[in-house]
Design an enzyme around this catalytic site. Structure first.
Site, short mmCIF file in Angstrom:
data_model
loop_
_atom_site.label_atom_id
_atom_site.label_comp_id
_atom_site.label_asym_id
_atom_site.label_seq_id
_atom_site.Cartn_x
_atom_site.Cartn_y
_atom_site.Cartn_z
N GLU A 1 -5.34 25.40 -26.45
CA GLU A 1 -6.77 25.57 -26.18
C GLU A 1 -7.16 27.01 -25.89
OE1 GLU A 1 -7.41 22.73 -23.05
OE2 GLU A 1 -7.88 21.12 -24.47
N GLU B 1 15.57 16.20 -23.06
CA GLU B 1 15.36 16.98 -21.84
C GLU B 1 16.65 17.28 -21.09
OE1 GLU B 1 14.38 14.28 -18.07
OE2 GLU B 1 12.81 14.12 -19.60
#
Length: 270
Positions: A79, A110
């Site tokens: 953004e 992860e």
């Protein structure tokens, strides 16, 4: 010791609650999140300042995370270009498991302590860059490994976590700990923890961009004019700043393709 993000919910028998009870109780829990973020403002301030310092030297801001935390970093990074008109490589979000993991969980991604640094190296990481690890638990191996390697390479490191005294906060030079307490659904850190991380990321990137001159007054003068709504907003900004009529402001914006440039070349500025 059970970390607070894994502790049992303050609410029992969720499956027996009415819809109204579910929504009301979740909302009550969510109200506590901004208060937890407020306590972390001094830590956020330190992280913002070092990030601004490094980016003024040409450095970039990297987010590394897994699952919800990784997705939130990618969201914030994606953004920044449309909001502040910055290049796409100024703020970069990386997630354990790669782009596939944005939409679909990649099992055990992860848990790889070496992969984050490998991912970062693909971007020519250097000492002017900042690496921020995002992990509700504060224990994600992907993030710990990435921060440790970044530290060894002389980079500035930060983190946003939702447990106190976590391994990730210990690894980060500029830790941000937003402790929101047990989740409404036990262990579901996409809830309060995810909200807290989103708020902290909003504050981090927005403050950095304002400090880098990407906002004038309170306006996004460098935003990308990528749809009709944003073009209309840009015209209003030019009108507000110059006092010109809508037609003239629209022509200036069309000519220069940027709110800041339209204002600067109008010959008028409040």
């Amino acid at each position: 010791m059970v970390r607070v993000t894994e502790k049992e919910s303050n609410y029992q028998d969720l499956d027996k609650m009415s819809v109204n009870e579910l929504l009301t109780n979740m909302n009550s829990e969510d109200k506590t999140v901004p208060l937890a973020v407020e306590k972390a403002i001094p830590q956020l301030e330190a992280l913002v300042k070092i990030t601004v310092e490094k980016m003024k030297l040409g450095g970039r801001l990297f987010y590394i995370g897994a699952g919800t935390s990784g997705r939130l970093g990618i969201l914030d990074a994606s953004e920044c270009p449309p909001t502040f008109g910055v290049p796409f490589d100024w703020v970069i979000g990386l997630i354990a498991g790669g782009d596939t993991a944005i939409r679909k969980a990649v099992e055990f991604a992860e848990d790889n302590m070496e992969q984050a640094w490998k991912d970062l190296q693909e971007f020519g990481i250097n000492k002017d860059d900042v690496v921020v690890g995002i992990a509700a638990s504060g224990t994600t191996p992907y993030v710990i490994g990435g921060l440790n390697e970044a530290n060894s390479a002389g980079l500035a490191t930060g983190c946003i976590v939702c447990n106190s005294n976590s391994p990730i906060a210990e690894a980060a030079q500029y830790p941000v700990e937003v402790v929101v307490g047990p989740e409404f659904v036990t262990g579901s850190t996409r809830l309060k923890s995810g909200t807290a991380q989103k708020l902290a990321l909003n504050m981090l990137s927005t403050s950095v961009m304002i400090q880098l001159g990407r906002v004038k007054g309170n306006k996004m003068v460098d935003m990308q004019l990528s749809n009709i709504k944003l073009v209309a907003r840009g015209v209003r900004m030019v009108m507000d700043e110059t006092g010109l009529d809508e037609d003239t402001a629209s022509k200036l914006l069309d000519q220069y393709g940027n709110v800041r440039k339209a204002i600067e070349n109008s010959g008028i500025s409040k």
